[in-house]
Design a protein around this motif. Structure first.
Motif, mmCIF file in Angstrom:
data_model
loop_
_atom_site.group_PDB
_atom_site.id
_atom_site.type_symbol
_atom_site.label_atom_id
_atom_site.label_comp_id
_atom_site.label_asym_id
_atom_site.label_seq_id
_atom_site.Cartn_x
_atom_site.Cartn_y
_atom_site.Cartn_z
ATOM 1 N N LEU A 1 -2.411 6.138 3.014
ATOM 2 C CA LEU A 1 -1.321 5.587 3.122
ATOM 3 C C LEU A 1 -0.196 6.406 2.184
ATOM 4 N N SER A 2 1.239 6.503 2.461
ATOM 5 C CA SER A 2 2.071 7.247 1.691
ATOM 6 C C SER A 2 3.275 6.114 1.285
ATOM 7 N N CYS A 3 3.713 6.222 0.135
ATOM 8 C CA CYS A 3 4.879 5.381 -0.380
ATOM 9 C C CYS A 3 6.023 6.257 -0.714
ATOM 10 N N THR B 1 -9.103 -5.029 5.832
ATOM 11 C CA THR B 1 -7.724 -5.245 6.939
ATOM 12 C C THR B 1 -6.813 -6.041 6.235
ATOM 13 N N ALA B 2 -5.566 -5.539 6.110
ATOM 14 C CA ALA B 2 -4.402 -6.289 5.690
ATOM 15 C C ALA B 2 -3.197 -5.526 5.897
ATOM 16 N N ILE B 3 -1.946 -6.057 5.432
ATOM 17 C CA ILE B 3 -0.905 -5.190 5.265
ATOM 18 C C ILE B 3 -0.835 -4.805 3.929
ATOM 19 N N TYR B 4 -0.408 -3.506 3.899
ATOM 20 C CA TYR B 4 -0.582 -2.768 2.464
ATOM 21 C C TYR B 4 1.034 -2.285 2.010
ATOM 22 N N TYR B 5 1.524 -2.907 0.831
ATOM 23 C CA TYR B 5 2.795 -2.767 0.420
ATOM 24 C C TYR B 5 2.677 -1.890 -1.038
ATOM 25 N N ALA C 1 2.417 -8.549 -9.508
ATOM 26 C CA ALA C 1 3.299 -8.725 -8.300
ATOM 27 C C ALA C 1 4.476 -9.490 -8.746
ATOM 28 N N THR C 2 4.629 -10.487 -9.450
ATOM 29 C CA THR C 2 5.790 -11.148 -9.859
ATOM 30 C C THR C 2 6.719 -10.365 -10.721
ATOM 31 N N MET C 3 6.145 -9.448 -11.296
ATOM 32 C CA MET C 3 7.077 -8.346 -12.250
ATOM 33 C C MET C 3 7.767 -7.125 -11.446
ATOM 34 N N MET C 4 7.459 -7.024 -10.212
ATOM 35 C CA MET C 4 7.718 -5.716 -9.369
ATOM 36 C C MET C 4 9.223 -5.802 -9.037
ATOM 37 N N ASP C 5 10.017 -4.594 -9.465
ATOM 38 C CA ASP C 5 11.214 -4.575 -9.100
ATOM 39 C C ASP C 5 11.686 -4.252 -7.605
ATOM 40 N N TYR C 6 10.954 -3.304 -7.117
ATOM 41 C CA TYR C 6 11.221 -3.008 -5.623
ATOM 42 C C TYR C 6 10.057 -3.102 -4.667
ATOM 43 N N TRP C 7 9.955 -3.296 -3.651
ATOM 44 C CA TRP C 7 9.033 -3.548 -2.706
ATOM 45 C C TRP C 7 9.032 -2.907 -1.476
ATOM 46 N N GLY C 8 8.241 -2.355 -0.606
ATOM 47 C CA GLY C 8 8.552 -1.732 0.751
ATOM 48 C C GLY C 8 8.371 -2.502 1.479
ATOM 49 N N GLN C 9 8.372 -2.444 3.102
ATOM 50 C CA GLN C 9 8.264 -3.200 3.995
ATOM 51 C C GLN C 9 6.494 -3.478 4.502
ATOM 52 N N GLY C 10 5.688 -2.740 4.112
ATOM 53 C CA GLY C 10 4.333 -2.715 4.418
ATOM 54 C C GLY C 10 4.070 -1.856 5.366
ATOM 55 N N THR C 11 2.749 -1.636 5.534
ATOM 56 C CA THR C 11 2.166 -1.016 6.576
ATOM 57 C C THR C 11 0.826 -1.473 6.858
ATOM 58 N N GLU C 12 0.507 -1.652 8.229
ATOM 59 C CA GLU C 12 -0.651 -2.501 8.746
ATOM 60 C C GLU C 12 -2.021 -1.769 8.791
ATOM 61 N N VAL C 13 -2.982 -2.174 8.144
ATOM 62 C CA VAL C 13 -4.244 -1.467 8.408
ATOM 63 C C VAL C 13 -5.198 -2.326 8.722
ATOM 64 N N THR C 14 -5.932 -2.137 9.914
ATOM 65 C CA THR C 14 -6.910 -2.655 10.539
ATOM 66 C C THR C 14 -8.318 -1.842 10.796
ATOM 67 N N VAL C 15 -9.357 -2.546 10.182
ATOM 68 C CA VAL C 15 -10.423 -1.863 10.154
ATOM 69 C C VAL C 15 -11.602 -2.754 11.216
ATOM 70 N N SER C 16 -11.912 -2.104 12.188
ATOM 71 C CA SER C 16 -12.831 -2.607 13.203
ATOM 72 C C SER C 16 -14.246 -2.455 12.694
ATOM 73 N N SER C 17 -15.090 -3.581 13.056
ATOM 74 C CA SER C 17 -16.530 -3.477 12.485
ATOM 75 C C SER C 17 -17.267 -2.539 13.860
ATOM 76 N N GLU D 1 6.744 2.648 3.044
ATOM 77 C CA GLU D 1 5.307 3.084 3.448
ATOM 78 C C GLU D 1 5.091 3.400 4.736
ATOM 79 N N SER D 2 3.923 4.337 4.870
ATOM 80 C CA SER D 2 3.555 4.783 6.316
ATOM 81 C C SER D 2 1.969 5.164 6.263
ATOM 82 N N GLY D 3 1.451 5.364 7.181
ATOM 83 C CA GLY D 3 0.105 5.859 7.315
ATOM 84 C C GLY D 3 -0.956 4.826 7.802
ATOM 85 N N GLY D 4 -0.658 3.487 8.141
ATOM 86 C CA GLY D 4 -1.416 2.476 8.437
ATOM 87 C C GLY D 4 -1.783 2.785 9.890
#
Length: 123
Positions: free
Chosen positions: A20-22, A91-95, A107-123, A6-9
């Motif tokens: 975000l890209s995967c 705001t979260a880490i997106y996978y 989620a429990t059925m997914m075979d492959y996961w990325g490492q995540g990309t962090e998104v922070t939204v400020s108010s 993943e990227s783009g956070g």
């Protein structure tokens, strides 16, 4: 080797947008269900969006409907999540994750996961 990257956070103000890209390697998305999930601090991981490559059907969590769009670039073997009108509660880490022959993105059925990309939204 199968890999999702993943990227783009980043940091964005409320009302802003991010894409975000995967990117997948070691396999192609055909016959997979591809999902975007997120995990906010102190909260459980939750599903955001799901794309079934077999028939092109997309699903969105109610919290992001009308604001987020999942799409693909098959030539680049990449799935995107366009996020508009972002809110602080996004705001979260997106996978991204992939489930072979999946008809849904549980989620429990997914075979492959990325490492995540962090998104922070400020108010």
């Amino acid at each position: 080797e199968v890999q999702l990257v993943e990227s783009g956070g980043g940091l964005v103000q409320a009302g802003g947008s991010l894409r975000l890209s995967c990117a997948a390697s070691g396999f192609t998305f055909d016959d997979y269900a591809i999902g975007w999930f997120r995990q906010a601090p102190g909260k459980e991981r939750e599903g955001v969006s799901c794309l079934l490559f077999s028939d092109g059907i997309t699903h969105y969590d109610d919290s992001v409907k009308g604001r987020f769009t999942i799409s693909t670039d098959n030539a680049k073997n990449t799935v995107y999540l366009q996020m508009n009108s972002l809110k602080p509660e996004d705001t979260a880490i997106y996978y991204c994750a992939a489930h072979w022959a999946g008809a849904s993105c549980v989620a429990t059925m997914m075979d492959y996961w990325g490492q995540g990309t962090e998104v922070t939204v400020s108010s």
